[in-house]
Design an enzyme around this catalytic site. Structure first.
Site, PDB file in Angstrom:
ATOM      1  N   ILE A  18      54.260  10.611  38.987  1.00 24.75           N
ATOM      2  CA  ILE A  18      55.192   9.787  38.200  1.00 24.75           C
ATOM      3  C   ILE A  18      56.577  10.434  38.197  1.00 24.75           C
ATOM      4  CG2 ILE A  18      55.566   8.623  35.985  1.00 24.75           C
ATOM      5  CD1 ILE A  18      52.553   9.040  35.392  1.00 24.75           C
ATOM      6  N   PHE A  81      57.227  16.050  32.140  1.00 25.08           N
ATOM      7  CA  PHE A  81      56.031  15.479  32.783  1.00 25.08           C
ATOM      8  C   PHE A  81      54.949  16.541  32.980  1.00 25.08           C
ATOM      9  CE2 PHE A  81      59.333  12.688  34.665  1.00 25.08           C
ATOM     10  CZ  PHE A  81      58.769  11.440  34.474  1.00 25.08           C
ATOM     11  N   ALA A  83      52.051  18.788  33.359  1.00 23.60           N
ATOM     12  CA  ALA A  83      50.787  18.895  32.608  1.00 23.60           C
ATOM     13  C   ALA A  83      49.629  18.801  33.594  1.00 23.60           C
ATOM     14  CB  ALA A  83      50.670  17.750  31.597  1.00 23.60           C
ATOM     15  N   TYR A 149      42.029  16.652  27.058  1.00 21.64           N
ATOM     16  CA  TYR A 149      43.304  16.213  27.654  1.00 21.64           C
ATOM     17  C   TYR A 149      44.079  15.351  26.652  1.00 21.64           C
ATOM     18  CZ  TYR A 149      46.459  13.118  30.158  1.00 21.64           C
ATOM     19  OH  TYR A 149      47.563  12.381  30.527  1.00 21.64           O
ATOM     20  N   LYS A 153      47.717  16.205  24.460  1.00 20.82           N
ATOM     21  CA  LYS A 153      48.918  15.358  24.408  1.00 20.82           C
ATOM     22  C   LYS A 153      49.240  14.993  22.954  1.00 20.82           C
ATOM     23  CE  LYS A 153      49.901  15.059  28.724  1.00 20.82           C
ATOM     24  NZ  LYS A 153      51.240  15.173  29.306  1.00 20.82           N
ATOM     25  N   HIS A 197      41.610   9.498  40.710  1.00 17.17           N
ATOM     26  CA  HIS A 197      42.025   8.222  40.108  1.00 17.17           C
ATOM     27  C   HIS A 197      41.416   7.037  40.851  1.00 17.17           C
ATOM     28  CE1 HIS A 197      45.332  10.869  38.549  1.00 17.17           C
ATOM     29  NE2 HIS A 197      44.839  10.320  37.451  1.00 17.17           N
ATOM     30  N   PHE A 216      31.595   5.084  36.861  1.00 14.89           N
ATOM     31  CA  PHE A 216      31.129   5.907  35.740  1.00 14.89           C
ATOM     32  C   PHE A 216      30.670   5.034  34.576  1.00 14.89           C
ATOM     33  CE2 PHE A 216      34.440   9.004  37.533  1.00 14.89           C
ATOM     34  CZ  PHE A 216      33.495   9.691  38.288  1.00 14.89           C
ATOM     35  N   ARG A 229      40.942  -0.824  31.706  1.00 14.19           N
ATOM     36  CA  ARG A 229      42.196  -0.069  31.670  1.00 14.19           C
ATOM     37  C   ARG A 229      43.353  -1.012  31.968  1.00 14.19           C
ATOM     38  NH1 ARG A 229      39.273   2.922  29.738  1.00 14.19           N
ATOM     39  NH2 ARG A 229      38.837   5.121  30.116  1.00 14.19           N
TER      40      ARG A 229
HETATM   41  N1  NAD Z   1      48.798   9.311  35.913  1.00 16.74           N
HETATM   42  C1  NAD Z   1      48.588   8.627  34.789  1.00 16.74           C
HETATM   43  O1  NAD Z   1      47.944   7.556  34.791  1.00 16.74           O
HETATM   44  C2  NAD Z   1      49.137   9.120  33.481  1.00 16.74           C
HETATM   45  C3  NAD Z   1      48.932   8.345  32.330  1.00 16.74           C
HETATM   46  C4  NAD Z   1      49.398   8.820  31.099  1.00 16.74           C
HETATM   47  C5  NAD Z   1      50.123  10.011  31.028  1.00 16.74           C
HETATM   48  N2  NAD Z   1      50.321  10.732  32.165  1.00 16.74           N
HETATM   49  C6  NAD Z   1      51.108  11.967  32.058  1.00 16.74           C
HETATM   50  O2  NAD Z   1      52.237  11.860  32.913  1.00 16.74           O
HETATM   51  C7  NAD Z   1      52.592  13.134  33.444  1.00 16.74           C
HETATM   52  C8  NAD Z   1      52.658  13.062  34.966  1.00 16.74           C
HETATM   53  O3  NAD Z   1      51.386  12.653  35.473  1.00 16.74           O
HETATM   54  P1  NAD Z   1      51.142  12.512  37.039  1.00 16.74           P
HETATM   55  O4  NAD Z   1      50.067  11.512  37.216  1.00 16.74           O
HETATM   56  O5  NAD Z   1      52.446  12.332  37.734  1.00 16.74           O
HETATM   57  O6  NAD Z   1      50.532  13.942  37.355  1.00 16.74           O
HETATM   58  P2  NAD Z   1      50.842  14.937  38.572  1.00 16.74           P
HETATM   59  O7  NAD Z   1      49.780  15.969  38.552  1.00 16.74           O
HETATM   60  O8  NAD Z   1      51.061  14.175  39.824  1.00 16.74           O
HETATM   61  O9  NAD Z   1      52.219  15.575  38.138  1.00 16.74           O
HETATM   62  C9  NAD Z   1      52.300  16.682  37.262  1.00 16.74           C
HETATM   63  C10 NAD Z   1      53.243  17.697  37.897  1.00 16.74           C
HETATM   64  O10 NAD Z   1      53.413  18.794  36.995  1.00 16.74           O
HETATM   65  C11 NAD Z   1      53.294  19.996  37.734  1.00 16.74           C
HETATM   66  N3  NAD Z   1      52.830  20.993  36.755  1.00 16.74           N
HETATM   67  C12 NAD Z   1      51.646  20.991  36.075  1.00 16.74           C
HETATM   68  N4  NAD Z   1      51.628  22.024  35.200  1.00 16.74           N
HETATM   69  C13 NAD Z   1      52.821  22.669  35.346  1.00 16.74           C
HETATM   70  C14 NAD Z   1      53.402  23.796  34.695  1.00 16.74           C
HETATM   71  N5  NAD Z   1      52.767  24.477  33.747  1.00 16.74           N
HETATM   72  N6  NAD Z   1      54.651  24.184  35.066  1.00 16.74           N
HETATM   73  C15 NAD Z   1      55.313  23.497  36.041  1.00 16.74           C
HETATM   74  N7  NAD Z   1      54.816  22.428  36.686  1.00 16.74           N
HETATM   75  C16 NAD Z   1      53.577  22.022  36.325  1.00 16.74           C
HETATM   76  C17 NAD Z   1      52.329  19.708  38.860  1.00 16.74           C
HETATM   77  O11 NAD Z   1      52.506  20.568  39.958  1.00 16.74           O
HETATM   78  C18 NAD Z   1      52.700  18.272  39.204  1.00 16.74           C
HETATM   79  O12 NAD Z   1      53.712  18.208  40.184  1.00 16.74           O
HETATM   80  C19 NAD Z   1      51.542  14.104  32.909  1.00 16.74           C
HETATM   81  O13 NAD Z   1      52.052  14.721  31.759  1.00 16.74           O
HETATM   82  C20 NAD Z   1      50.373  13.196  32.533  1.00 16.74           C
HETATM   83  O14 NAD Z   1      49.588  13.746  31.511  1.00 16.74           O
HETATM   84  C21 NAD Z   1      49.856  10.318  33.380  1.00 16.74           C
HETATM   85  O1  UPG Z   2      35.550   7.604  40.633  1.00 16.20           O
HETATM   86  C1  UPG Z   2      35.867   6.974  39.617  1.00 16.20           C
HETATM   87  C2  UPG Z   2      37.135   7.131  39.000  1.00 16.20           C
HETATM   88  C3  UPG Z   2      37.387   6.405  37.855  1.00 16.20           C
HETATM   89  N1  UPG Z   2      36.470   5.559  37.332  1.00 16.20           N
HETATM   90  C4  UPG Z   2      36.794   4.788  36.117  1.00 16.20           C
HETATM   91  O2  UPG Z   2      38.030   4.141  36.312  1.00 16.20           O
HETATM   92  C5  UPG Z   2      38.803   4.127  35.125  1.00 16.20           C
HETATM   93  C6  UPG Z   2      40.148   4.789  35.399  1.00 16.20           C
HETATM   94  O3  UPG Z   2      39.915   6.166  35.657  1.00 16.20           O
HETATM   95  P1  UPG Z   2      41.043   7.144  36.254  1.00 16.20           P
HETATM   96  O4  UPG Z   2      41.750   6.472  37.372  1.00 16.20           O
HETATM   97  O5  UPG Z   2      40.385   8.464  36.505  1.00 16.20           O
HETATM   98  O6  UPG Z   2      42.082   7.242  35.067  1.00 16.20           O
HETATM   99  P2  UPG Z   2      41.884   7.725  33.565  1.00 16.20           P
HETATM  100  O7  UPG Z   2      40.692   8.591  33.411  1.00 16.20           O
HETATM  101  O8  UPG Z   2      41.948   6.489  32.690  1.00 16.20           O
HETATM  102  O9  UPG Z   2      43.125   8.668  33.331  1.00 16.20           O
HETATM  103  C7  UPG Z   2      44.431   8.331  33.813  1.00 16.20           C
HETATM  104  O10 UPG Z   2      44.995   7.476  32.874  1.00 16.20           O
HETATM  105  C8  UPG Z   2      45.131   8.089  31.581  1.00 16.20           C
HETATM  106  C9  UPG Z   2      45.596   6.976  30.690  1.00 16.20           C
HETATM  107  O11 UPG Z   2      44.518   6.070  30.517  1.00 16.20           O
HETATM  108  C10 UPG Z   2      46.073   9.253  31.723  1.00 16.20           C
HETATM  109  O12 UPG Z   2      46.380   9.829  30.479  1.00 16.20           O
HETATM  110  C11 UPG Z   2      45.496  10.277  32.666  1.00 16.20           C
HETATM  111  O13 UPG Z   2      46.408  11.351  32.845  1.00 16.20           O
HETATM  112  C12 UPG Z   2      45.239   9.619  33.980  1.00 16.20           C
HETATM  113  O14 UPG Z   2      44.566  10.522  34.847  1.00 16.20           O
HETATM  114  C13 UPG Z   2      37.981   4.872  34.073  1.00 16.20           C
HETATM  115  O15 UPG Z   2      37.293   3.931  33.318  1.00 16.20           O
HETATM  116  C14 UPG Z   2      36.969   5.686  34.895  1.00 16.20           C
HETATM  117  O16 UPG Z   2      35.752   5.877  34.228  1.00 16.20           O
HETATM  118  C15 UPG Z   2      35.245   5.386  37.938  1.00 16.20           C
HETATM  119  O17 UPG Z   2      34.410   4.624  37.471  1.00 16.20           O
HETATM  120  N2  UPG Z   2      34.980   6.112  39.063  1.00 16.20           N
END
Ligand code: NAD
Ligand code: UPG
Length: 338
Positions: A18, A81, A83, A149, A153, A197, A216, A229
Site C-alpha cells: 500500500i 505504514f 508493520a 495483529y 493496531k 492474501h 479456511f 470481506r
Molecule cells: N494489506 C491490507 O489488506 C491491510 C489492511 C489493513 C491495514 N493494513 C496495514 O497497512 C500497512 C501496509 O500494509 P501492506 O499490505 O502494504 O504491507 P507490506 O508488508 O507490503 O508493507 C509494510 C512495509 O513495512 C516495512 N516494515 C515492516 N516493519 C518495519 C519496521 N519495523 N521498520 C521499517 N520498515 C518496516 C516492510 O518491509 C514493508 O515494506 C500495514 O500497517 C498494515 O497493517 C493493511
Molecule cells: O489461503 C487463504 C487465504 C485467505 N483466506 C480467507 O480469505 C479472507 C481474506 O484473507 P486475507 O487475504 O489473508 O486477508 P485478511 O486476513 O482479512 O487480512 C488482510 O486484511 C486485514 C483487514 O481485513 C488487514 O488488517 C491485514 O493486514 C491484511 O493482511 C479471510 O476470510 C481468510 O480466511 C482463505 O480462505 N484462504
C-alpha cells in the site's frame, strides 16, 4: 537544513504494497517524500527514482537513523505504514507483532515529539473491530480485536490518542478493509513473500504456480459459510492518504475513518470472480478455520466521504481482480527484482 528547505512527508513502510502505491500518488501530486523501510517485506523497485523522493533503508525502531532523517529533512507529517501484517502468523507469534507494531513505533513517536512534528496518519485496520455486533461497521463500532495483529493496531491507536491529549499530536487513523488490486497501468502491484492474501493466491493458483486454494472454514455464519470481506482497491486507499494529509493541515483535527466499498464478498464469491476474470478454473479445498479470522468485515465509509471527500472509485470486484491479473501477467510477472 535551512529556512528554504522544502517540507517533506515521512512515509514509513513506503516500499510495501500500500505504501508504494501511496508514494506514487503523493509524488504525482508534487509532494516531497522521505521513505523509511527496512525492506523486510518491501521492494526498492516498487518506488520510482525521483528527485522528490529520498529513500532510507532501516527500521522504525532505529532512533539514530530517525534523528538523522529529521535533521536532514523538514518533516511536517508522518504516514506510518510500517508493520507486520499477517493475521494468522500473529496468533502463533504475538511477540513478533507487539515488538514491531508497537515497541518500534514508540521510538518513532518519541523522535516526532522531540522534533515538534505532531501530524501522523496511521495505517489501522478493520481487524481492530473483531467480530461484528452489526454490519456494516461504522467507526463507533466497539473495538474488540480477535488477533494479536488487530490488537497491536488497536493499542497503537490508543497510544496515539494519548499523545494527542498530552502532547498535541494530530492524527488520522485510516482503518483499511482488505487492500487489493494493483496500479491500473499494471506497473506496480502486490508482491509478498510469503504471499498469504486471498486474491494474489487465487491468481497464482489460476496460473498454475500454486496448489489448490485452501479455504479456511466453510462453517461461518454467512450465506455460504465462508468469511465475508470488503475488498478495496489499493489506488483508492492511496488517494485517501492525500486527502487525510489535507485534513490534518487544513482542519487541524483528529479522527478515525473506515476505508472500504461497503460491499462484502465471501471467499467463494471471490473464487468465482477470479474464474470470471481469468477464464480458468481455480481448484480449492476446505480446511479448518484459520485462528484470528473474524466472520465478516464490511465497511460503512460515509464518514470518510463527508469529512475527507473520499469515496471508492473502483467499486466492482471484477475490476479489482482484473487489475491484479494485469500485474500478475505483466513484464515482471507479478514479482519485483529487488
Ligand atoms: N494489506 C491490507 O489488506 C491491510 C489492511 C489493513 C491495514 N493494513 C496495514 O497497512 C500497512 C501496509 O500494509 P501492506 O499490505 O502494504 O504491507 P507490506 O508488508 O507490503 O508493507 C509494510 C512495509 O513495512 C516495512 N516494515 C515492516 N516493519 C518495519 C519496521 N519495523 N521498520 C521499517 N520498515 C518496516 C516492510 O518491509 C514493508 O515494506 C500495514 O500497517 C498494515 O497493517 C493493511
Ligand atoms: O489461503 C487463504 C487465504 C485467505 N483466506 C480467507 O480469505 C479472507 C481474506 O484473507 P486475507 O487475504 O489473508 O486477508 P485478511 O486476513 O482479512 O487480512 C488482510 O486484511 C486485514 C483487514 O481485513 C488487514 O488488517 C491485514 O493486514 C491484511 O493482511 C479471510 O476470510 C481468510 O480466511 C482463505 O480462505 N484462504
Amino acid at each position: 537544513m535551512n529556512n528554504k528547505t522544502p517540507t517533506s512527508i515521512l512515509i514509513t513502510g513506503g516500499a510495501g504494497y500500500i505504501g508504494s502505491h501511496t508514494c506514487r500518488i503523493l509524488s504525482k501530486k508534487g509532494l516531497n517524500l522521505v521513505v523509511l523501510d527496512n525492506l523486510e517485506y518491501g521492494h526498492r523497485d516498487a518506488l520510482e527514482v525521483s528527485e522528490n523522493l529520498h529513500f532510507y533503508q532501516g527500521s522504525v525502531g532505529n532512533e539514530s537513523l530517525l534523528k538523522k532523517i529529521f535533521i536532514n529533512h523538514k518533516i511536517e507529517a508522518v504516514v506510518h505504514f510500517a508493520a507486520y501484517t499477517y493475521v494468522g502468523e500473529s496468533v502463533a507469534q504475538p511477540e513478533k507483532y507487539y515488538e514491531n507494531n508497537i515497541l518500534q513505533p514508540m521510538t518513532l513517536l518519541r523522535v516526532m515529539k522531540s522534533f515538534g512534528c505532531v501530524n501522523i496518519i496511521f495505517s489501522s485496520t478493520c481487524a481492530t473491530y473483531g467480530n461484528p455486533h452489526y454490519l456494516p461497521l461504522d467507526e463507533n463500532h466497539p473495538q474488540h480485536p480477535v488477533s494479536p495483529y488487530g490488537k497491536s493496531k488497536y493499542f497503537l491507536e490508543q497510544i496515539i490518542r494519548d499523545y494527542s491529549k498530552a502532547y498535541g499530536f494530530r492524527y488520522v487513523f485510516l482503518r483499511y478493509f482488505n487492500a487489493s488490486g494493483a496500479a491500473m497501468d499494471g506497473s506496480i502491484g502486490e508482491d509478498h513473500d510469503p504471499e498469504t492474501h486471498l486474491i494474489p493466491l487465487l491468481l497464482k493458483t489460476a496460473k498454475g504456480e500454486s496448489g489448490p486454494l485452501k479455504i479456511f472454514g466453510n462453517d461461518y455464519e454467512t450465506p455460504d459459510g465462508t468469511c465475508l470481506r470488503d475488498y478495496i482497491h489499493v489506488e483508492d486507499l492511496a488517494e485517501a492518504h492525500f486527502l487525510a494529509l489535507s485534513y490534518l493541515q487544513q482542519r487541524k483535527a483528529s479522527n478515525a475513518f473506515n476505508l472500504g466499498t461497503g460491499k462484502g464478498y465471501s471467499v467463494m464469491e471471490v473464487i468465482h470472480e477470479v474464474e470470471n476474470v481469468t477464464n480458468r478454473k481455480v481448484p480449492f479445498e476446505i480446511v479448518p478455520r484459520r485462528e484470528g479470522d473474524a466472520t465478516s468485515l464490511v465497511a460503512q465509509a460515509s464518514l470518510a466521504k463527508s469529512q475527507l471527500g473520499w469515496e471508492a472509485k473502483h467499486k466492482s470486484l471484477y475490476s479489482i481482480v482484473e487489475s491484479a491479473w494485469k500485474w500478475e501477467n505483466g513484464p515482471s510477472n507479478g514479482k519485483y527484482n529487488n
